[in-house]
Design a protein around this motif. Structure first.
Motif, PDB file in Angstrom:
ATOM      1  N   SER A  22     -48.155  -5.702 -23.432  1.00 25.31           N
ATOM      2  CA  SER A  22     -47.182  -6.647 -22.941  1.00 25.31           C
ATOM      3  C   SER A  22     -46.053  -6.410 -23.158  1.00 25.31           C
ATOM      4  O   SER A  22     -45.621  -6.049 -24.324  1.00 25.31           O
ATOM      5  N   ARG A  23     -44.967  -6.570 -22.512  1.00 23.95           N
ATOM      6  CA  ARG A  23     -43.661  -6.352 -22.899  1.00 23.95           C
ATOM      7  C   ARG A  23     -42.773  -7.067 -21.929  1.00 23.95           C
ATOM      8  O   ARG A  23     -43.003  -7.331 -20.886  1.00 23.95           O
ATOM      9  N   GLU A  24     -41.253  -7.385 -22.512  1.00 25.66           N
ATOM     10  CA  GLU A  24     -40.547  -7.866 -21.716  1.00 25.66           C
ATOM     11  C   GLU A  24     -39.921  -7.025 -20.649  1.00 25.66           C
ATOM     12  O   GLU A  24     -39.842  -5.712 -20.898  1.00 25.66           O
ATOM     13  N   GLU A  25     -39.782  -7.440 -19.365  1.00 25.79           N
ATOM     14  CA  GLU A  25     -39.570  -6.726 -18.308  1.00 25.79           C
ATOM     15  C   GLU A  25     -38.147  -6.964 -17.658  1.00 25.79           C
ATOM     16  O   GLU A  25     -38.024  -8.276 -17.815  1.00 25.79           O
ATOM     17  N   ASN A  26     -37.297  -6.242 -17.285  1.00 19.94           N
ATOM     18  CA  ASN A  26     -36.395  -6.621 -16.334  1.00 19.94           C
ATOM     19  C   ASN A  26     -36.799  -7.503 -14.898  1.00 19.94           C
ATOM     20  O   ASN A  26     -37.849  -7.149 -14.624  1.00 19.94           O
ATOM     21  N   SER A  71     -40.304  -7.036 -12.898  1.00 18.11           N
ATOM     22  CA  SER A  71     -41.101  -8.190 -12.951  1.00 18.11           C
ATOM     23  C   SER A  71     -41.665  -8.541 -11.446  1.00 18.11           C
ATOM     24  O   SER A  71     -42.784  -8.916 -11.306  1.00 18.11           O
TER      25      SER A  71
END
Length: 184
Positions: free
Chosen positions: A67-71, A75
């Motif tokens: 999992s990771r932060e997405e733009n 997303s």
């Protein structure tokens, strides 16, 4: 500083998970089983190793994923894909209301149900998968999509039998969250 002990398969683990795929405990693929076992044995070390690279190694019941932060645009694409999979699950739930993971499912039985039940037939026709009006082709392509993404595994070359992998827990959790948010 202590030396970080990582499995020899770290590169293969990264390559698989970084594509947005899951490693499931009940995978039928021996390579994926081996990767799952390596992640299970080295989870803490791998978690610490991948985190500075922007990937958080996460786990659920019987599966691992990144999992990771997405733009925002990424997303939105993932959300669109998730809703497509939720439509697939709705069809699978008509055959198996408990969505028994690891149980052998017959593609022909699911196709028979789709052809016999108006609700299933309508759901299948609305799906945006290849196959035109041919329900058998649409089902085959839907199942291939689920296999490609690591949600199910075919047990034979013809695709006549399949099992739902443990990674399906992730989709079921998402489905429950969507239903809860929409008040269903």
């Amino acid at each position: 500083m202590s030396e970080l002990h990582l499995p020899a398969k770290t590169a293969a683990i990264f390559e698989w998970l970084s594509r947005g795929l899951f490693l499931s405990q009940n995978s039928q693929d021996h390579t994926h089983q081996s990767l799952y076992q390596a992640v299970e044995a080295y989870f803490e070390a791998l978690h610490g190793y991948f985190l500075p690279l922007g990937f958080e190694l996460s786990k659920g019941p019987g599966y691992f994923y990144f999992s990771r932060e997405e733009n925002r645009s990424t997303s939105e694409d993932k959300l669109e894909k998730l809703f497509r999979y939720l439509d697939y699950i709705e069809i699978l739930l008509l055959q198996d209301p408990h969505l028994s993971l690891g149980r052998v499912h017959a593609t022909a039985d699911l196709l028979h149900l789709i052809r016999q039940q108006p609700k299933a037939r309508n759901l299948m026709r609305k799906l945006s998968v290849k196959g035109g009006e041919d329900l058998g082709e649409k089902l085959k392509n839907m199942l291939k999509n689920l296999e490609k993404e690591g949600w199910l595994a075919f047990l034979d070359e013809e695709g006549s039998q399949f099992i739902l992998l443990d990674s399906m827990h992730y989709l079921l959790h998402m489905m429950e969250a969507v239903q809860k948010a929409s008040g269903k």
